[in-house]
Design a protein around this motif. Structure first.
Motif, PDB file in Angstrom:
ATOM      1  N   ILE A  41     130.136  43.220  31.056  1.00 30.28           N
ATOM      2  CA  ILE A  41     130.057  42.162  30.047  1.00 30.28           C
ATOM      3  C   ILE A  41     128.928  41.197  30.377  1.00 30.28           C
ATOM      4  O   ILE A  41     128.159  40.796  29.500  1.00 30.28           O
ATOM      5  CB  ILE A  41     131.410  41.428  29.931  1.00 30.28           C
ATOM      6  N   SER A  42     128.806  40.818  31.637  1.00 30.99           N
ATOM      7  CA  SER A  42     127.722  39.913  32.055  1.00 30.99           C
ATOM      8  C   SER A  42     126.362  40.531  31.790  1.00 30.99           C
ATOM      9  O   SER A  42     125.441  39.850  31.329  1.00 30.99           O
ATOM     10  CB  SER A  42     127.851  39.594  33.539  1.00 30.99           C
ATOM     11  N   PHE A  43     126.214  41.808  32.075  1.00 30.54           N
ATOM     12  CA  PHE A  43     124.953  42.499  31.847  1.00 30.54           C
ATOM     13  C   PHE A  43     124.609  42.543  30.357  1.00 30.54           C
ATOM     14  O   PHE A  43     123.468  42.288  29.963  1.00 30.54           O
ATOM     15  CB  PHE A  43     125.021  43.913  32.429  1.00 30.54           C
ATOM     16  N   VAL A  44     125.587  42.822  29.528  1.00 33.97           N
ATOM     17  CA  VAL A  44     125.360  42.880  28.081  1.00 33.97           C
ATOM     18  C   VAL A  44     124.960  41.502  27.560  1.00 33.97           C
ATOM     19  O   VAL A  44     124.031  41.376  26.752  1.00 33.97           O
ATOM     20  CB  VAL A  44     126.607  43.427  27.347  1.00 33.97           C
ATOM     21  N   ILE A  45     125.639  40.441  28.015  1.00 30.93           N
ATOM     22  CA  ILE A  45     125.277  39.085  27.587  1.00 30.93           C
ATOM     23  C   ILE A  45     123.847  38.767  27.996  1.00 30.93           C
ATOM     24  O   ILE A  45     123.073  38.201  27.220  1.00 30.93           O
ATOM     25  CB  ILE A  45     126.269  38.059  28.162  1.00 30.93           C
ATOM     26  N   PHE A  46     123.461  39.124  29.218  1.00 34.24           N
ATOM     27  CA  PHE A  46     122.099  38.882  29.684  1.00 34.24           C
ATOM     28  C   PHE A  46     121.077  39.616  28.821  1.00 34.24           C
ATOM     29  O   PHE A  46     120.068  39.031  28.404  1.00 34.24           O
ATOM     30  CB  PHE A  46     121.940  39.309  31.144  1.00 34.24           C
ATOM     31  N   ILE A  47     121.325  40.886  28.540  1.00 32.41           N
ATOM     32  CA  ILE A  47     120.379  41.685  27.742  1.00 32.41           C
ATOM     33  C   ILE A  47     120.254  41.120  26.333  1.00 32.41           C
ATOM     34  O   ILE A  47     119.145  40.984  25.799  1.00 32.41           O
ATOM     35  CB  ILE A  47     120.807  43.168  27.712  1.00 32.41           C
ATOM     36  N   VAL A  48     121.383  40.771  25.713  1.00 30.58           N
ATOM     37  CA  VAL A  48     121.348  40.214  24.355  1.00 30.58           C
ATOM     38  C   VAL A  48     120.560  38.913  24.347  1.00 30.58           C
ATOM     39  O   VAL A  48     119.697  38.693  23.484  1.00 30.58           O
ATOM     40  CB  VAL A  48     122.775  40.012  23.808  1.00 30.58           C
ATOM     41  N   PHE A  49     120.795  38.024  25.310  1.00 31.02           N
ATOM     42  CA  PHE A  49     120.077  36.754  25.375  1.00 31.02           C
ATOM     43  C   PHE A  49     118.582  36.991  25.617  1.00 31.02           C
ATOM     44  O   PHE A  49     117.736  36.362  24.974  1.00 31.02           O
ATOM     45  CB  PHE A  49     120.663  35.879  26.486  1.00 31.02           C
ATOM     46  N   PHE A  50     118.252  37.897  26.524  1.00 31.42           N
ATOM     47  CA  PHE A  50     116.848  38.194  26.821  1.00 31.42           C
ATOM     48  C   PHE A  50     116.129  38.737  25.593  1.00 31.42           C
ATOM     49  O   PHE A  50     115.009  38.318  25.277  1.00 31.42           O
ATOM     50  CB  PHE A  50     116.761  39.197  27.977  1.00 31.42           C
ATOM     51  N   VAL A  51     116.752  39.651  24.879  1.00 33.53           N
ATOM     52  CA  VAL A  51     116.149  40.219  23.668  1.00 33.53           C
ATOM     53  C   VAL A  51     116.007  39.133  22.604  1.00 33.53           C
ATOM     54  O   VAL A  51     114.968  39.040  21.933  1.00 33.53           O
ATOM     55  CB  VAL A  51     116.985  41.416  23.153  1.00 33.53           C
ATOM     56  N   TRP A  52     117.005  38.277  22.449  1.00 33.20           N
ATOM     57  CA  TRP A  52     116.942  37.190  21.466  1.00 33.20           C
ATOM     58  C   TRP A  52     115.783  36.248  21.767  1.00 33.20           C
ATOM     59  O   TRP A  52     115.020  35.887  20.859  1.00 33.20           O
ATOM     60  CB  TRP A  52     118.272  36.435  21.445  1.00 33.20           C
ATOM     61  N   VAL A  53     115.646  35.833  23.021  1.00 34.44           N
ATOM     62  CA  VAL A  53     114.554  34.927  23.387  1.00 34.44           C
ATOM     63  C   VAL A  53     113.210  35.612  23.182  1.00 34.44           C
ATOM     64  O   VAL A  53     112.266  35.002  22.657  1.00 34.44           O
ATOM     65  CB  VAL A  53     114.711  34.434  24.837  1.00 34.44           C
ATOM     66  N   THR A  54     113.097  36.861  23.561  1.00 35.29           N
ATOM     67  CA  THR A  54     111.838  37.596  23.388  1.00 35.29           C
ATOM     68  C   THR A  54     111.465  37.697  21.915  1.00 35.29           C
ATOM     69  O   THR A  54     110.306  37.453  21.545  1.00 35.29           O
ATOM     70  CB  THR A  54     111.949  39.001  24.008  1.00 35.29           C
ATOM     71  N   LEU A  55     112.420  38.041  21.075  1.00 32.09           N
ATOM     72  CA  LEU A  55     112.136  38.135  19.640  1.00 32.09           C
ATOM     73  C   LEU A  55     111.793  36.779  19.044  1.00 32.09           C
ATOM     74  O   LEU A  55     110.900  36.669  18.200  1.00 32.09           O
ATOM     75  CB  LEU A  55     113.327  38.750  18.902  1.00 32.09           C
ATOM     76  N   ARG A  56     112.481  35.750  19.489  1.00 32.68           N
ATOM     77  CA  ARG A  56     112.200  34.409  18.972  1.00 32.68           C
ATOM     78  C   ARG A  56     110.788  33.957  19.331  1.00 32.68           C
ATOM     79  O   ARG A  56     110.083  33.381  18.505  1.00 32.68           O
ATOM     80  CB  ARG A  56     113.235  33.430  19.509  1.00 32.68           C
ATOM     81  N   VAL A  57     110.377  34.228  20.547  1.00 31.61           N
ATOM     82  CA  VAL A  57     109.021  33.862  20.973  1.00 31.61           C
ATOM     83  C   VAL A  57     107.986  34.727  20.255  1.00 31.61           C
ATOM     84  O   VAL A  57     106.936  34.232  19.829  1.00 31.61           O
ATOM     85  CB  VAL A  57     108.887  33.996  22.506  1.00 31.61           C
ATOM     86  N   ALA A  58     108.271  35.998  20.095  1.00 31.65           N
ATOM     87  CA  ALA A  58     107.302  36.913  19.489  1.00 31.65           C
ATOM     88  C   ALA A  58     107.107  36.659  18.000  1.00 31.65           C
ATOM     89  O   ALA A  58     106.040  36.968  17.451  1.00 31.65           O
ATOM     90  CB  ALA A  58     107.742  38.359  19.711  1.00 31.65           C
ATOM     91  N   THR A  59     108.103  36.098  17.340  1.00 31.62           N
ATOM     92  CA  THR A  59     107.992  35.910  15.892  1.00 31.62           C
ATOM     93  C   THR A  59     107.504  34.521  15.493  1.00 31.62           C
ATOM     94  O   THR A  59     107.438  34.220  14.298  1.00 31.62           O
ATOM     95  CB  THR A  59     109.351  36.174  15.210  1.00 31.62           C
ATOM     96  N   ARG A  60     107.148  33.695  16.442  1.00 30.15           N
ATOM     97  CA  ARG A  60     106.611  32.362  16.119  1.00 30.15           C
ATOM     98  C   ARG A  60     105.218  32.484  15.522  1.00 30.15           C
ATOM     99  O   ARG A  60     104.398  33.269  15.984  1.00 30.15           O
ATOM    100  CB  ARG A  60     106.524  31.479  17.366  1.00 30.15           C
ATOM    101  N   SER A  61     104.950  31.687  14.516  1.00 29.95           N
ATOM    102  CA  SER A  61     103.614  31.696  13.919  1.00 29.95           C
ATOM    103  C   SER A  61     102.680  30.837  14.768  1.00 29.95           C
ATOM    104  O   SER A  61     103.112  30.001  15.557  1.00 29.95           O
ATOM    105  CB  SER A  61     103.663  31.165  12.490  1.00 29.95           C
ATOM    106  N   ARG A  62     101.406  31.045  14.603  1.00 26.52           N
ATOM    107  CA  ARG A  62     100.416  30.261  15.354  1.00 26.52           C
ATOM    108  C   ARG A  62     100.511  28.777  15.002  1.00 26.52           C
ATOM    109  O   ARG A  62     100.297  27.921  15.847  1.00 26.52           O
ATOM    110  CB  ARG A  62      99.016  30.778  15.087  1.00 26.52           C
ATOM    111  N   ARG A  63     100.840  28.480  13.755  1.00 24.56           N
ATOM    112  CA  ARG A  63     100.969  27.089  13.331  1.00 24.56           C
ATOM    113  C   ARG A  63     102.103  26.397  14.086  1.00 24.56           C
ATOM    114  O   ARG A  63     101.960  25.278  14.573  1.00 24.56           O
ATOM    115  CB  ARG A  63     101.211  27.018  11.820  1.00 24.56           C
ATOM    116  N   GLU A  64     103.262  27.076  14.195  1.00 27.94           N
ATOM    117  CA  GLU A  64     104.393  26.498  14.918  1.00 27.94           C
ATOM    118  C   GLU A  64     104.065  26.277  16.395  1.00 27.94           C
ATOM    119  O   GLU A  64     104.412  25.245  16.970  1.00 27.94           O
ATOM    120  CB  GLU A  64     105.619  27.405  14.808  1.00 27.94           C
ATOM    121  N   VAL A  65     103.389  27.230  16.974  1.00 30.14           N
ATOM    122  CA  VAL A  65     103.008  27.108  18.384  1.00 30.14           C
ATOM    123  C   VAL A  65     102.032  25.954  18.567  1.00 30.14           C
ATOM    124  O   VAL A  65     102.154  25.164  19.513  1.00 30.14           O
ATOM    125  CB  VAL A  65     102.413  28.436  18.915  1.00 30.14           C
TER     126      VAL A  65
END
Length: 82
Positions: A41-65
């Motif tokens: 369960i801990s591993f799954v929570i870590f992977i889900v959080f890591f993927v969420w943060v990665t996707l959130r950072v990757a989908t930011r527009s240049r204007r927002e950054v």
């Protein structure tokens, strides 16, 4: 004993260094069934959080950054004028 070298750091049995509470808890955790799910369960929570943060950072527009990069500068200018 004559001719024997002095005991090294690993000469004592493992139980010599462990307090009674640790050995009791270890024995309890080894004998309880159903605990193997918690690391999974801990591993799954870590992977889900890591993927969420990665996707959130990757989908930011240049204007927002660019806007976010100016926030510390705007706050420090506001504080120095006050």
């Amino acid at each position: 004993r004559a001719g024997e070298s002095p005991p090294g750091p690993n000469a004592f049995p493992d139980e010599f260094f462990k307090p009674l509470l640790f050995t009791t808890m270890r024995h309890f955790l080894e004998n309880v069934t159903g605990l193997e799910i918690y690391p999974l369960i801990s591993f799954v929570i870590f992977i889900v959080f890591f993927v969420w943060v990665t996707l959130r950072v990757a989908t930011r527009s240049r204007r927002e950054v660019a806007e976010m990069s100016q926030i510390p500068l705007l706050e420090s200018n506001h504080e120095s004028k006050a």
